[in-house]
Design an enzyme around this catalytic site. Structure first.
Site, PDB file in Angstrom:
ATOM      1  N   ALA A 199       0.810  -1.219   0.000  1.00  0.00           N
ATOM      2  CA  ALA A 199       0.000   0.000   0.000  1.00  0.00           C
ATOM      3  C   ALA A 199       0.844   1.270   0.000  1.00  0.00           C
ATOM      4  CB  ALA A 199      -0.950   0.006   1.200  1.00  0.00           C
ATOM      5  N   THR A 256      -4.447  -3.107   1.680  1.00  0.00           N
ATOM      6  CA  THR A 256      -3.861  -4.444   1.596  1.00  0.00           C
ATOM      7  C   THR A 256      -4.128  -5.257   2.863  1.00  0.00           C
ATOM      8  OG1 THR A 256      -1.765  -3.446   2.288  1.00  0.00           O
ATOM      9  CG2 THR A 256      -2.057  -3.896  -0.055  1.00  0.00           C
ATOM     10  N   ASP A 321      -1.743   6.096   8.171  1.00  0.00           N
ATOM     11  CA  ASP A 321      -1.246   4.721   8.098  1.00  0.00           C
ATOM     12  C   ASP A 321      -1.761   3.903   9.278  1.00  0.00           C
ATOM     13  OD1 ASP A 321       0.109   2.492   7.132  1.00  0.00           O
ATOM     14  OD2 ASP A 321       1.997   3.019   8.093  1.00  0.00           O
ATOM     15  N   LYS A 348      -3.361  -0.174  15.101  1.00  0.00           N
ATOM     16  CA  LYS A 348      -2.409   0.930  15.175  1.00  0.00           C
ATOM     17  C   LYS A 348      -2.990   2.185  15.821  1.00  0.00           C
ATOM     18  CE  LYS A 348       0.848   0.328  11.307  1.00  0.00           C
ATOM     19  NZ  LYS A 348       1.343   1.028  10.099  1.00  0.00           N
ATOM     20  N   MET A 663      20.236  -3.769  -4.422  1.00  0.00           N
ATOM     21  CA  MET A 663      20.311  -2.313  -4.524  1.00  0.00           C
ATOM     22  C   MET A 663      20.037  -1.912  -5.965  1.00  0.00           C
ATOM     23  SD  MET A 663      20.712   0.678  -3.343  1.00  0.00           S
ATOM     24  CE  MET A 663      20.746   2.193  -4.296  1.00  0.00           C
TER      25      MET A 663
END
Length: 718
Positions: A199, A256, A321, A348, A663
């Protein structure tokens, strides 16, 4: 003769080894919906132990009277040294566990001997699409199969005896959206249930069911609507679309289902915890308002068809979030004299929810942590009463909890002995600040806010503020009274998941590298073991041959472990499986000091270039390499790179010459001037660190003393 004797012993051992695997394979074949429901105490058959996911074991051989005699029975080193989050699954003497890069290990539960290993060969380049480290929270076992998801969104079933692939299926179109899987699948009624992550990048969330025997997709439930012009998959999506505005589908929408999925074997319902919006900032993704269903909701589905049954949205129009993906626990409790089947949930957003799992009705919601985005919940409407400044519309705002949440993925536990729910709680805040211009970039973080927080020039003060402003604790919560029974503070935040046992104990790992046991009734610490690295994963317990063991994974990382910028003076050890028993006397080797390389001189002292570099660093580098370029060591600390990396900086950062190592290049979004600014910022931080290390010890000690007082004062003010 010695050689022949050795060969004979090896042959006998191999024969015994093979036999032991196949004996176990027969018992794994017996793991069905019914056996998981029975919840036998000797094993740990599912992510939350059984379908209620209370993470309580009746085992009491290890108890408050003898836990001080607990010691290390064995340790198994995995192939990497990054964060471990998995719950070990234990079936009749064999442990099945996942490590970094979705690698699966089968271990002898008695001594940690490797029985087999399966590496799904996740492309290292895909690590960029994982917001929160290359982690995996575990496998599911069912009818002789070991089933798990991979970082690149595949679902794989292995033969429990040999680790050979039985079937494999792609759960997502990675060309459409950059999905990942880090969560553990759940299995019931011959179906595998799995969601996905992504997300932060901009995806459309969903949960799917697959046939446990073939891997064939049976149904899919999307959590947010797509473009209305294309029609809707079902009535639930049509209703949800009425709660969105603008062109949200161009950003994915989010939602998600990256962690909690729970099957209710009593009501025959499936509950999913739905994640945050894409982007985080609600006024960007839905500019004219709306609740944005089914973001930050618990949704009940028919497990056979995926049809919608009910939902409860914990955070309407979430903009911080504040996911609802955290551990969903099923329970029965008396409310107003009536016995109710409920969900206990500590997501959360900082409120502990009691929800009727038959109807989805909110029964109670009280804050279990410091919260300033809302004052309370109106039980008539089921909605939060938000603070006036919560949505940071006109100016930056300090909001509690932060995007890390008051509780994240680390599992809770419940003890019927005490009636308490044990929460790995977090106290944190974050300055939310809307971006001036939103630019959606495929495959990059798309949040709609600035990630960087106000700069702190001195690294010592920065470190102290990180540990003082953001704190962690073990919180014992009474779900009936909706209040704390007791709380134990930890030195750092991002501590591990919880196990409660019939021995009157609560086990937890800590971010500062200990495995701990507490009295379940009052929180008294009874035992600890130095794990030599941060411990995030939840413990499990089981018996083999009548002896009780406790197993936990040790490996520091994950979202906060990468991003926090906590200085470590040692090299991270291999991430490990640690197993304890009474009378164990094992010890772990010391970690070597990390290697420091002399940095090149500063590229510039131009403040405008350095500020540009800092902003770009936080936009593209911070999630892996850490706050203010301080890494946890598992990913290279950019301040301490050998000269060769600095000499090849543009080739690495823009061209991606190290993509095969994980990377990737950022040439699509960064120019050479951008790369120069980032490099200048990194070398500024490297030289600040070099100069700090050159200071005398007495001066550093004095700074630590003074900055500790200052950090405590700032934390108190906040």
């Amino acid at each position: 003769m010695k050689t022949l004797f050795g060969f004979a012993c090896a042959l006998a051992t191999a024969t015994l080894f093979t036999a032991s695997i196949f004996v176990n394979a027969d018992t794994v074949k017996d793991v069905t919906t019914e056996r998981i429901s029975r919840n036998d105490s000797a094993n740990w058959l599912s992510y939350g132990k059984d379908y209620k996911e209370q993470r309580y074991s009746e085992l009491d051989q290890i108890n408050v009277g003898n836990v001080a005699k607990l010691g290390l029975a064995w340790a198994f080193d995995t192939d990497f040294n990054r964060g471990l989050e998995a719950t070990p699954i234990v079936v009749d003497g064999v442990i099945y566990v996942t490590g970094n890069w979705s690698v699966v290990y089968a271990l002898d539960a008695r001594d940690g001997r490797l029985l087999w290993k399966y590496d799904p060969k996740v492309p290292k380049e895909w690590a960029k699409m994982a917001c929160c480290d290359v982690v995996n929270r575990g496998v599911a076992v069912y009818e002789g199969k070991i089933i798990f998801g991979t970082l690149d969104a595949r679902l794989i079933a292995l033969d429990a005896a040999s680790g050979e692939v039985l079937w494999e299926t792609a759960t997502a179109d990675l060309k459409a959206y950059p999905y990942t899987i880090t969560g553990a699948p759940r299995v019931a009624k011959d179906k595998v249930f799995i969601g996905n992550g992504g997300a932060e990048y901009g995806v459309r969330g969903y949960v799917s069911a697959f046939d446990v025997n073939t891997g064939k997709e049976l149904w899919r439930f999307y959590t947010v609507p797509a473009n209305p012009a294309d029609g809707f998959e079902n009535d639930a999506m049509a209703r949800a679309a009425k709660t969105w505005t603008g062109k949200w589908w161009e950003y994915g929408g989010g939602g998600t289902v990256w962690d909690s999925i729970v099957y209710d074997d009593e009501l025959d319902q499936l509950y999913i915890g739905v994640g945050n919006g894409s982007p985080w900032n609600a006024k960007i993704r839905s500019p004219e308002g709306g609740d944005n269903l089914y973001l930050s909701s618990i949704v009940a589905l028919n497990p056979d068809s995926g049809e919608y049954i009910w939902h409860y949205q914990e955070t309407p129009a979430e903009s911080w979030d504040y996911t609802a993906t955290q551990h969903i626990m099923l329970a029965d409790m008396a409310i107003a004299g009536e016995q109710r089947k409920v969900i206990w949930h500590a997501p959360k957003n900082g409120f502990f929810f009691v929800i009727d799992r038959q109807s989805g009705k909110l029964l109670s919601a009280e804050p279990y942590a410091d919260v300033n985005w809302a004052s309370h919940y109106d039980l008539e409407t089921g909605r939060p009463v938000e603070a006036d400044n919560a949505r940071y519309r006109d100016a930056p705002e300090l909001i509690r909890p932060s995007s890390m949440g008051a509780h994240n993925w680390q599992a809770m536990a419940y003890s019927p002995q005490t009636g308490l729910v044990y929460i790995p709680a977090i106290s944190s805040l974050f300055e939310y600040n809307s971006v001036e211009e939103y630019l959606h970039q495929w495959g990059q973080w798309n949040l709609g806010i600035y990630l960087q927080q106000p700069a702190v020039a001195d690294p010592i003060l920065s470190q102290l503020l990180t540990s003082k402003i953001t704190q962690g604790s073990l919180l014992a919560w009474d779900p009936v009274k909706q209040e704390a029974a007791w709380q134990v503070s930890h030195k750092l935040t991002w501590n591990g998941g919880i196990l409660a046992t019939g021995g009157g104990l609560v086990f937890q790992g800590s971010a500062d590298g200990e495995v701990l046991a507490f009295r379940a009734d009052n929180g008294e610490k009874l035992w600890s073991f130095p794990a030599k690295t941060g411990v995030m994963a939840p413990p499990v317990t089981y018996t083999v041959d009548g002896e009780q063991y406790v197993t936990i994974l040790a490996g520091w990382g994950g979202a906060f472990g990468l991003i926090a910028g906590l200085e470590r003076e040692v090299t991270p050890p291999p991430s490990r499986v640690l197993t304890f028993k009474l009378g164990g006397n094992g010890v772990l080797p010391e970690n070597p000091l990390k290697q420091l390389h002399e940095p090149p001189p500063r590229l510039t002292t131009d403040e405008a270039i350095l500020e540009k570099g800092r902003n770009l660093y936080y936009a593209y580098c911070n999630a892996c390499h850490g706050t203010e370029a301080i890494s946890n060591g598992a990913i290279p600390d950019l301040r301490h790179l050998p000269a060769a990396f600095h000499n090849s900086f543009n080739a690495i950062v823009l061209d991606g010459i190290m993509s095969k190592a994980g990377m990737v290049g950022f040439g699509e979004v960064l120019s050479e001037d951008d790369a120069y600014a980032i490099h200048a910022f990194i070398l500024e931080r490297a030289n600040v660190d070099k100069e700090l290390r050159a200071q005398s010890d007495w001066w550093k000690d004095l700074k630590i003393w003074f900055f500790s007082l200052l950090a405590n004062f700032i934390a108190w003010l906040m």
